[in-house]
Design an enzyme around this catalytic site. Structure first.
Site, PDB file in Angstrom:
ATOM      1  N   GLY A   1      32.505 -10.719 -26.508  1.00  0.00           N
ATOM      2  CA  GLY A   1      32.043 -11.289 -27.779  1.00  0.00           C
ATOM      3  C   GLY A   1      31.633 -10.287 -28.841  1.00  0.00           C
ATOM      4  O   GLY A   1      30.826 -10.596 -29.713  1.00  0.00           O
ATOM      5  N   SER A   2      32.238  -9.076 -28.823  1.00  0.00           N
ATOM      6  CA  SER A   2      31.819  -8.110 -29.842  1.00  0.00           C
ATOM      7  C   SER A   2      32.291  -8.520 -31.240  1.00  0.00           C
ATOM      8  O   SER A   2      31.604  -8.260 -32.232  1.00  0.00           O
ATOM      9  CB  SER A   2      32.296  -6.700 -29.494  1.00  0.00           C
ATOM     10  OG  SER A   2      33.680  -6.563 -29.696  1.00  0.00           O
TER      11      SER A   2
ATOM     12  N   MET B   1      40.786 -16.346 -24.652  1.00  0.00           N
ATOM     13  CA  MET B   1      41.971 -15.979 -23.875  1.00  0.00           C
ATOM     14  C   MET B   1      42.713 -17.212 -23.357  1.00  0.00           C
ATOM     15  O   MET B   1      43.003 -17.325 -22.161  1.00  0.00           O
ATOM     16  CB  MET B   1      41.572 -15.081 -22.701  1.00  0.00           C
ATOM     17  CG  MET B   1      40.872 -13.801 -23.132  1.00  0.00           C
ATOM     18  SD  MET B   1      41.875 -12.800 -24.242  1.00  0.00           S
ATOM     19  CE  MET B   1      43.061 -12.175 -23.068  1.00  0.00           C
ATOM     20  N   ARG B   2      43.009 -18.129 -24.271  1.00  0.00           N
ATOM     21  CA  ARG B   2      43.726 -19.317 -23.847  1.00  0.00           C
ATOM     22  C   ARG B   2      44.606 -19.800 -25.000  1.00  0.00           C
ATOM     23  O   ARG B   2      44.157 -19.824 -26.149  1.00  0.00           O
ATOM     24  CB  ARG B   2      42.719 -20.389 -23.457  1.00  0.00           C
ATOM     25  CG  ARG B   2      43.308 -21.491 -22.645  1.00  0.00           C
ATOM     26  CD  ARG B   2      42.230 -22.332 -22.017  1.00  0.00           C
ATOM     27  NE  ARG B   2      42.774 -23.621 -21.667  1.00  0.00           N
ATOM     28  CZ  ARG B   2      43.248 -23.914 -20.475  1.00  0.00           C
ATOM     29  NH1 ARG B   2      43.223 -23.025 -19.503  1.00  0.00           N
ATOM     30  NH2 ARG B   2      43.739 -25.106 -20.221  1.00  0.00           N
TER      31      ARG B   2
ATOM     32  N   ASN C   1      42.731 -15.987 -35.914  1.00  0.00           N
ATOM     33  CA  ASN C   1      42.679 -15.188 -34.682  1.00  0.00           C
ATOM     34  C   ASN C   1      42.673 -13.715 -35.068  1.00  0.00           C
ATOM     35  O   ASN C   1      43.188 -13.344 -36.128  1.00  0.00           O
ATOM     36  CB  ASN C   1      43.910 -15.467 -33.817  1.00  0.00           C
ATOM     37  CG  ASN C   1      43.889 -14.690 -32.512  1.00  0.00           C
ATOM     38  OD1 ASN C   1      42.848 -14.563 -31.860  1.00  0.00           O
ATOM     39  ND2 ASN C   1      45.033 -14.132 -32.135  1.00  0.00           N
TER      40      ASN C   1
ATOM     41  N   HIS D   1      43.897  -9.971 -33.567  1.00  0.00           N
ATOM     42  CA  HIS D   1      44.744  -9.375 -32.534  1.00  0.00           C
ATOM     43  C   HIS D   1      44.724  -7.857 -32.699  1.00  0.00           C
ATOM     44  O   HIS D   1      44.849  -7.360 -33.830  1.00  0.00           O
ATOM     45  CB  HIS D   1      46.172  -9.919 -32.651  1.00  0.00           C
ATOM     46  CG  HIS D   1      47.065  -9.414 -31.562  1.00  0.00           C
ATOM     47  ND1 HIS D   1      46.970  -9.878 -30.261  1.00  0.00           N
ATOM     48  CD2 HIS D   1      48.034  -8.468 -31.568  1.00  0.00           C
ATOM     49  CE1 HIS D   1      47.863  -9.230 -29.517  1.00  0.00           C
ATOM     50  NE2 HIS D   1      48.512  -8.374 -30.278  1.00  0.00           N
TER      51      HIS D   1
ATOM     52  N   ASP E   1      50.386 -15.270 -31.413  1.00  0.00           N
ATOM     53  CA  ASP E   1      50.086 -14.150 -32.319  1.00  0.00           C
ATOM     54  C   ASP E   1      51.079 -14.094 -33.484  1.00  0.00           C
ATOM     55  O   ASP E   1      51.668 -13.051 -33.773  1.00  0.00           O
ATOM     56  CB  ASP E   1      50.111 -12.818 -31.532  1.00  0.00           C
ATOM     57  CG  ASP E   1      49.060 -12.800 -30.429  1.00  0.00           C
ATOM     58  OD1 ASP E   1      47.994 -13.423 -30.601  1.00  0.00           O
ATOM     59  OD2 ASP E   1      49.315 -12.176 -29.386  1.00  0.00           O
TER      60      ASP E   1
ATOM     61  N   GLU F   1      38.509  -3.834 -36.108  1.00  0.00           N
ATOM     62  CA  GLU F   1      38.473  -5.292 -35.916  1.00  0.00           C
ATOM     63  C   GLU F   1      37.185  -5.868 -36.484  1.00  0.00           C
ATOM     64  O   GLU F   1      37.177  -6.909 -37.148  1.00  0.00           O
ATOM     65  CB  GLU F   1      38.566  -5.643 -34.432  1.00  0.00           C
ATOM     66  CG  GLU F   1      39.900  -5.325 -33.792  1.00  0.00           C
ATOM     67  CD  GLU F   1      39.965  -5.833 -32.349  1.00  0.00           C
ATOM     68  OE1 GLU F   1      39.510  -6.943 -32.080  1.00  0.00           O
ATOM     69  OE2 GLU F   1      40.471  -5.084 -31.489  1.00  0.00           O
TER      70      GLU F   1
HETATM   71  C1  GRF Z   1      39.637  -8.038 -29.156  1.00  0.00           C
HETATM   72  O1  GRF Z   1      40.308  -6.810 -28.976  1.00  0.00           O
HETATM   73  C2  GRF Z   1      40.495  -9.003 -29.913  1.00  0.00           C
HETATM   74  O2  GRF Z   1      41.329  -8.397 -30.853  1.00  0.00           O
HETATM   75  C3  GRF Z   1      41.326  -9.628 -28.819  1.00  0.00           C
HETATM   76  O3  GRF Z   1      40.433  -9.752 -27.731  1.00  0.00           O
HETATM   77  C4  GRF Z   1      39.414  -8.761 -27.829  1.00  0.00           C
HETATM   78  C5  GRF Z   1      38.114  -9.472 -27.783  1.00  0.00           C
HETATM   79  O4  GRF Z   1      37.013  -8.593 -27.770  1.00  0.00           O
HETATM   80  N1  GRF Z   1      41.879 -10.881 -29.257  1.00  0.00           N
HETATM   81  P1  GRF Z   1      35.553  -9.130 -28.022  1.00  0.00           P
HETATM   82  O5  GRF Z   1      35.290 -10.218 -26.981  1.00  0.00           O
HETATM   83  O6  GRF Z   1      35.485  -9.679 -29.410  1.00  0.00           O
HETATM   84  O7  GRF Z   1      34.663  -7.953 -27.809  1.00  0.00           O
END
Ligand code: GRF
Length: 209
Positions: free
Chosen positions: A18-19, A96-97, A113, A115, A151, A180
């Site tokens: 969840g960063s 992740m789904r 989203n 990526h 994606d 990100e």
């Molecule tokens: C990130 O690298 C994002 O781009 C990908 O999954 C990862 C999630 O990281 N979709 P976090 O849980 O937000 O730290």
């Protein structure tokens, strides 16, 4: 967006650490990201680290475990939860789904989203490792609208970084993650401003600054 307008309500979907969610929450708290609020953080994994962050921040959370459930069943619960919290914009942040067609239709052009590659290069899992193994010299991340393909939807923004001689896949992923965290809040701000249109698969800003 002016102060008297109802803030755009975000539903943030996570599966792990969840960063990205945390950086969005911090941007809102520090008023770098205005006109939005987090309505709910939903995880499909009970142990997701991001849930603890959400609780610490005093944000509403929901756990809707997807394992063992069909995509249609699970997504029906997700849609109901998002509606219950009056969510305007869904932000996938390490969720992740794959989403069902029903989910995408329920929030048409209202799902973002992030990526960790410069799409359309390296969709799918382990994008940073894919980019490193391929030997690209420029890497980065993409925030895009979600459509029915993986994606794939209209790109809101991308941030690029050079791949350094001394990088390995891990250090590259860490440096992409820094980008990100900047990109997601900026993309949400752009979408929240409503100053854009989607032409075909192109996201086009109106009056960009
Ligand atoms: C990130 O690298 C994002 O781009 C990908 O999954 C990862 C999630 O990281 N979709 P976090 O849980 O937000 O730290």
């Amino acid at each position: 967006m002016s102060e008297d307008v109802h803030p755009l309500r975000l539903g943030v979907l996570i599966s792990g650490r969840g960063s990205n969610f945390k950086s969005i929450a911090q941007s809102i708290r520090e008023e770098r990201l205005k006109g939005v609020e987090i309505a709910v953080v939903i995880s499909n994994v009970a142990e997701a680290g991001g849930l603890a962050i959400a609780r610490e921040l005093g944000l509403p959370t929901a756990i809707l475990v997807s394992r063992g459930r069909s995509r249609t069943q699970h997504d029906a619960d997700m849609i109901a939860c998002l509606r219950e919290h009056h969510v305007d914009l869904v932000c996938l942040a390490g969720y992740m789904r794959l989403l069902s067609a029903e989910f995408i239709a329920a929030f048409s052009n209202r799902i973002l989203n992030i990526h960790p590659s410069l799409l359309p290069a390296f969709p799918g899992l382990d994008a940073q490792q894919q980019a490193f193994d391929y030997g690209v010299k420029v890497a980065g991340c993409t925030v895009h609208f979600v459509d029915e393909h993986l994606d794939h939807g209209a790109i809101v923004l991308q941030r690029a970084i050079p791949v350094l001689e001394e990088d390995d896949a891990h250090s590259l992923a860490e440096r992409i993650l820094v980008e990100e965290h900047i990109a997601y809040s900026e993309a949400i701000a752009r979408v929240a401003s409503a100053m854009y249109e989607i032409r075909g698969r192109r996201y086009v800003r109106r009056n960009p600054d």
